[in-house]
Design a protein around this motif. Structure first.
Motif, mmCIF file in Angstrom:
data_model
loop_
_atom_site.group_PDB
_atom_site.id
_atom_site.type_symbol
_atom_site.label_atom_id
_atom_site.label_comp_id
_atom_site.label_asym_id
_atom_site.label_seq_id
_atom_site.Cartn_x
_atom_site.Cartn_y
_atom_site.Cartn_z
ATOM 1 N N ASP A 138 -22.979 85.887 1.995
ATOM 2 C CA ASP A 138 -22.478 84.977 3.034
ATOM 3 C C ASP A 138 -23.471 83.852 3.310
ATOM 4 O O ASP A 138 -23.097 82.678 3.393
ATOM 5 N N TYR A 141 -15.708 83.348 10.463
ATOM 6 C CA TYR A 141 -15.468 84.015 9.187
ATOM 7 C C TYR A 141 -15.524 85.527 9.416
ATOM 8 O O TYR A 141 -16.241 86.008 10.294
ATOM 9 N N VAL A 170 -22.491 78.111 12.364
ATOM 10 C CA VAL A 170 -21.439 78.957 11.804
ATOM 11 C C VAL A 170 -21.324 80.242 12.629
ATOM 12 O O VAL A 170 -22.333 80.851 12.982
ATOM 13 N N MET A 194 -22.354 80.112 2.418
ATOM 14 C CA MET A 194 -22.131 79.281 3.605
ATOM 15 C C MET A 194 -23.240 78.263 3.802
ATOM 16 O O MET A 194 -23.235 77.518 4.776
ATOM 17 N N ARG A 244 -19.914 83.997 12.314
ATOM 18 C CA ARG A 244 -19.480 84.946 11.293
ATOM 19 C C ARG A 244 -19.387 86.340 11.909
ATOM 20 O O ARG A 244 -20.341 86.816 12.525
#
Length: 470
Positions: A186, A73, A38, A190, A40
């Motif tokens: 988060d 994100y 991910v 996530m 972010r």
């Protein structure tokens, strides 16, 4: 368990080397487990976060090939989620409103420091019903006993006493959530299973674990990587030059070399030095990362870069080399294919920037001969050799390395001189300098008419030199 990792930079500047290594390690953990990575962007610091910095981070990640499965994100787009959970903690009395003024807090800290104590909030508003006011922050009600324990993949068991942790502000007086709280929400929402980040975050970890537990959320596994030192043994910083990932691109390094170098800054697999990305994924383990600081070694990076320039497919190197020709305003449309010059020059330079610069004569006429080389090799005594080899080269029906070499050798034989007496003046005439790859393959990549014309220019140079000496 599905492995999900994240890289969560703050967009306050470029993607630096330490961040890139953290991103790589996190990416490898996910890829090795068949999980997800991910990206972010932690942009809650609105004053310092900028769009150019976001663009620089994305550019750096793309250049390195560290593709993300989710994101990017942005925390500033998730404020409603943070507010929801702040309200939840307030409703459950796991957080409270603190009305203490800035003046009171500053005085409290000064007094604590005078007594030699660690500055921390004294809990004045924690259980005091008689305080109030218009402005307040929200503080997390940290446990006042026990300890926080976690097993760091790099550093081993770590424990913090809760008495060392004060009641952290999770929402500012203007209603914006703070970094440590946003990170917790988060990571939870996530599904982050492994948090890989710099050692400067170790003190944040127990605070974040306590908030996760208060929310009934799972606690991820942690790995805190050490800092990177410069060649001089001091913390890597701007004074060391190229600390931005894209600066390495600008300086002529291949992303494969930078990745290979970064993975070895704190991690090893036996004595192996060269790792493809597939090999990194296959062998990398967080538990094998060294907790000691790693020292940057530019010479090692240069060695790796040269290795990849020689060993990668020329078509792959050419894609990156093209950028440097464009950056140096060299038009490569009238010259040999880049794939053909790479094998000639890879042994002779350390970077693509050097390669583009040293290959300029393949694509455009040089303004003058290298002064030192011309003084040594474009002398009156070389005139006959140049005139003879020019005649032989001009008459060739086939223009290739073999016929060119034969013409040079034939000239030396005809004049009864060594090859150097022909080759060196010819090299300076054709390339403008006394350094080039093997002359036959170099001239092969130049047009026949172009080489003959450059020899004429060198002969004119010698004639002018002769006349000036008379």
């Amino acid at each position: 368990m599905t492995v999900v990792t994240r890289f969560a930079p703050s967009p306050t500047g470029y993607l630096h080397v330490g961040g890139a290594r953290t991103a790589l390690y996190s990416w490898l953990v996910a890829k090795a487990a068949g999980g997800e990575f991910v990206l972010r962007i932690e942009d809650t610091d609105r004053e310092r976060s900028t769009q150019p910095a976001i663009d620089a981070i994305l550019e750096g990640m793309n250049w390195l090939g560290l593709s993300w499965d989710q994101g990017p994100y942005y925390q500033t787009k998730r404020f409603d989620r943070y507010t929801h959970f702040i309200d939840t903690l307030l409703d459950e009395d796991k957080a409270y409103k603190c009305y203490c003024s800035t003046e009171r807090l500053e005085k409290m800290r000064e007094e604590q420091m005078e007594r030699g104590e660690k500055p921390r909030y004294d809990g004045h508003c924690r259980d005091n019903p008689n305080v109030g006011g218009e402005r307040y922050v929200v503080r997390f009600r940290n446990p006042q006993s026990g300890s926080v324990k976690f097993n760091d993949h790099i550093r081993g068991p770590i424990e913090f006493a809760n008495t060392e942790l004060d009641d952290l502000i999770i929402c500012r007086s203007d209603g914006t959530p703070t970094y440590n709280f946003c990170v917790v929400i988060d990571d939870w929402e996530m599904g982050i299973s492994h948090v890989v980040r710099g050692e400067d975050h170790i003190n944040n970890t127990p605070r974040q674990i306590n908030i996760l537990q208060a929310l009934g959320a799972p606690v991820p596994e942690y790995a805190h990587v050490s800092m990177i030192l410069g060649d001089d043994g001091k913390k890597l910083s701007k004074r060391h030059g190229a600390v931005s990932v894209m600066q390495y691109r600008d300086d002529g390094y291949l992303p494969q070399a930078v990745l290979n170098y970064l993975v070895r800054l704190g991690w090893s697999h036996g004595d192996q030095e060269i790792f493809s990305v597939d090999e990194m994924v296959q062998h990398f383990r967080l538990d094998d990362v060294n907790k000691a600081a790693s020292a940057f070694n530019t010479e090692k990076l240069n060695w790796l870069n040269q290795h990849y320039m020689k060993e990668l497919p020329a078509t792959e190197v050419a894609e990156h080399l093209q950028w440097h020709f464009s950056d140096q305003a060299i038009d490569v449309s009238n010259g040999p294919e880049l794939e053909k010059i790479i094998p000639l020059l890879a042994d002779r330079v350390k970077t693509l920037k050097e390669m583009a610069s040293s290959a300029r004569y393949f694509f455009e006429e040089f303004e003058s001969f290298d002064e030192t080389a011309a003084k040594k090799h474009l002398r009156p005594v070389a005139r006959q050799a140049l005139e003879t080899v020019q005649s032989r080269l001009a008459s060739l029906d086939e223009w290739n390395a073999a016929t060119i070499q034969a013409a040079i050798q034939g000239t030396a034989d005809e004049l009864g001189v060594g090859m150097g007496k022909v080759g060196m003046p010819l090299r300076v005439a054709a390339t403008g300098s006394g350094n080039s790859p093997s002359l036959d393959v170099t001239l092969e990549l130049l047009a026949q008419k172009q080489v003959v014309g450059r020899i004429s220019r060198a002969i004119s140079f010698i004639i002018e030199r002769e006349q000036a000496q008379q």
